[in-house]
Design a protein around this motif. Sequence first.
Motif, mmCIF file in Angstrom:
data_model
loop_
_atom_site.group_PDB
_atom_site.id
_atom_site.type_symbol
_atom_site.label_atom_id
_atom_site.label_comp_id
_atom_site.label_asym_id
_atom_site.label_seq_id
_atom_site.Cartn_x
_atom_site.Cartn_y
_atom_site.Cartn_z
ATOM 1 N N ALA A 64 0.767 -7.210 10.277
ATOM 2 C CA ALA A 64 1.638 -6.087 10.663
ATOM 3 C C ALA A 64 2.647 -6.523 11.727
ATOM 4 C CB ALA A 64 0.791 -4.929 11.180
ATOM 5 N N ARG A 65 2.239 -7.431 12.613
ATOM 6 C CA ARG A 65 3.132 -7.863 13.689
ATOM 7 C C ARG A 65 4.091 -8.960 13.210
ATOM 8 N NH1 ARG A 65 -2.015 -7.819 16.532
ATOM 9 N NH2 ARG A 65 -2.198 -5.933 17.794
ATOM 10 N N MET A 66 3.598 -9.839 12.360
ATOM 11 C CA MET A 66 4.398 -10.984 11.941
ATOM 12 C C MET A 66 5.262 -10.703 10.720
ATOM 13 S SD MET A 66 3.644 -13.367 14.138
ATOM 14 C CE MET A 66 4.056 -14.937 13.398
ATOM 15 N N HIS A 67 4.909 -9.681 9.944
ATOM 16 C CA HIS A 67 5.635 -9.415 8.700
ATOM 17 C C HIS A 67 6.055 -7.946 8.588
ATOM 18 C CE1 HIS A 67 4.839 -13.382 6.932
ATOM 19 N NE2 HIS A 67 3.610 -13.278 7.408
ATOM 20 N N PRO A 68 6.873 -7.445 9.525
ATOM 21 C CA PRO A 68 7.433 -6.105 9.316
ATOM 22 C C PRO A 68 8.342 -6.138 8.091
ATOM 23 C CG PRO A 68 8.548 -7.217 11.134
ATOM 24 C CD PRO A 68 7.390 -8.094 10.747
ATOM 25 N N TYR A 69 8.358 -5.048 7.344
ATOM 26 C CA TYR A 69 9.103 -5.052 6.082
ATOM 27 C C TYR A 69 9.628 -3.648 5.811
ATOM 28 C CZ TYR A 69 10.162 -6.694 1.322
ATOM 29 O OH TYR A 69 10.798 -7.089 0.159
ATOM 30 N N PRO A 70 10.911 -3.512 5.459
ATOM 31 C CA PRO A 70 11.457 -2.180 5.166
ATOM 32 C C PRO A 70 10.683 -1.509 4.029
ATOM 33 C CG PRO A 70 13.221 -3.807 5.339
ATOM 34 C CD PRO A 70 11.928 -4.573 5.333
ATOM 35 N N GLY A 71 10.265 -0.293 4.268
ATOM 36 C CA GLY A 71 9.545 0.442 3.236
ATOM 37 C C GLY A 71 8.049 0.264 3.260
ATOM 38 N N VAL A 72 7.527 -0.554 4.201
ATOM 39 C CA VAL A 72 6.081 -0.769 4.316
ATOM 40 C C VAL A 72 5.606 -0.276 5.676
ATOM 41 C CG1 VAL A 72 4.210 -2.469 4.392
ATOM 42 C CG2 VAL A 72 6.077 -2.735 2.748
ATOM 43 N N VAL A 73 4.543 0.515 5.676
ATOM 44 C CA VAL A 73 3.942 1.031 6.909
ATOM 45 C C VAL A 73 2.510 0.511 6.991
ATOM 46 C CG1 VAL A 73 3.155 3.103 8.117
ATOM 47 C CG2 VAL A 73 5.382 3.099 6.970
ATOM 48 N N TYR A 74 2.144 0.005 8.158
ATOM 49 C CA TYR A 74 0.784 -0.502 8.372
ATOM 50 C C TYR A 74 -0.037 0.543 9.135
ATOM 51 C CZ TYR A 74 2.710 -5.107 7.180
ATOM 52 O OH TYR A 74 3.315 -6.165 6.550
ATOM 53 N N ARG A 75 -1.264 0.735 8.688
ATOM 54 C CA ARG A 75 -2.172 1.674 9.338
ATOM 55 C C ARG A 75 -3.545 1.016 9.501
ATOM 56 N NH1 ARG A 75 1.654 3.635 10.877
ATOM 57 N NH2 ARG A 75 2.560 5.690 10.468
ATOM 58 N N PRO A 76 -4.267 1.295 10.600
ATOM 59 C CA PRO A 76 -5.611 0.737 10.762
ATOM 60 C C PRO A 76 -6.514 1.133 9.601
ATOM 61 C CG PRO A 76 -4.833 1.723 12.814
ATOM 62 C CD PRO A 76 -3.837 2.113 11.758
ATOM 63 N N LEU A 77 -7.358 0.191 9.180
ATOM 64 C CA LEU A 77 -8.313 0.449 8.103
ATOM 65 C C LEU A 77 -9.676 0.629 8.749
ATOM 66 C CD1 LEU A 77 -8.656 0.706 5.079
ATOM 67 C CD2 LEU A 77 -8.851 -1.777 4.925
ATOM 68 N N ALA A 78 -10.147 1.870 8.732
ATOM 69 C CA ALA A 78 -11.252 2.260 9.604
ATOM 70 C C ALA A 78 -12.602 1.654 9.221
ATOM 71 C CB ALA A 78 -11.352 3.790 9.642
ATOM 72 N N ASP A 79 -12.856 1.446 7.940
ATOM 73 C CA ASP A 79 -14.222 1.122 7.523
ATOM 74 C C ASP A 79 -14.356 -0.237 6.832
ATOM 75 O OD1 ASP A 79 -12.754 1.922 5.351
ATOM 76 O OD2 ASP A 79 -14.349 3.103 4.426
ATOM 77 N N ALA A 80 -13.420 -1.139 7.055
ATOM 78 C CA ALA A 80 -13.504 -2.459 6.428
ATOM 79 C C ALA A 80 -13.962 -3.480 7.457
ATOM 80 C CB ALA A 80 -12.146 -2.863 5.854
ATOM 81 N N PRO A 81 -14.749 -4.468 7.038
ATOM 82 C CA PRO A 81 -15.184 -5.513 7.984
ATOM 83 C C PRO A 81 -14.011 -6.354 8.435
ATOM 84 C CG PRO A 81 -15.752 -6.120 5.738
ATOM 85 C CD PRO A 81 -15.254 -4.708 5.672
#
Length: 311
Positions: free
Chosen positions: A258-275
Amino acid sequence: MPVPLRLCLPGMTVELRHLRCFLAIAEEGGVTRAARRLHVGQPALSRTLRQLEAHLGVLLVDRSTHHLELTPAGQALLPRARAAVAAVEAALDPATLGDWPLRLGHAWSALGDHTTPLLRAWQRDHPDIPLELRRIEERTAGLAQGRVDAALLRGGTGSGMQGDAPVPGKGFHVELLRTEPRTAAVPADSPLAARESVTLADLATHPVAVNTGSGSTRPELWPPHARPVATLSVANTDDWLAAIAAGRAVGVSVESTARMHPYPGVVYRPLADAPGLPLLLVWPDPPTHPAVTALAALIRDVINSSADQGS
């Protein structure tokens, strides 16, 4: 009791072609494909392999099975042969005469936010040794092919990767640097983009983009009864981002992406239940560059310094 791998015997002198032939056979899984790759005849290739085995005094290839397999001695020789061939190629590369660069591979995102501090610290502490950061979108970031001296690899037990960890095999030193939290990548116009966090179940109702070249996510990340409705295979990180931005799929990665690859049209959100996903530093044992252990120590210092500042 395993047969010792003897590398120095009187008689025939091993040449680079012997190691190249062995590597081609091991990597292609057969003499026919290896001969085609090297543009030589099968009898000549088989003869070269026998010469190498005679010199070492051990069998390197198990010829008793239908599918060619390496013997334990062949497995032991494999990383050393790769390192030897890579070292000779690097030594004879006119572009590197006068210096000996240390090559650090990564498939994507490198060290995330720690990348720039690492490069600056290395330049400060080791000005005579160039540190080359190489992005190679392949599961081992070029390490298995001897294209780098060390690699930053993401994956491991419980990470959802096929074949467990991305380490090339025996003969490599593996160091766990940290475990990165997972993150979801969703189209900016998706209802998921409006949420503070999402779950694996939320993503499973959409096609999931899978980077088959260097990605860390497979359907096995989800429980067997709740796998994604479909997957979309892409070849690299750039195609992965483009597919998500176009609304064709959602994706799973780590915070550093999310920090290294910002991209127009893509939103990053925390994934709560993944290891979390292990971030590993891997290099051949023995190392192919004398400064690898210094690099490992500096990476640890950079990560620990950042953790201390954040605490």
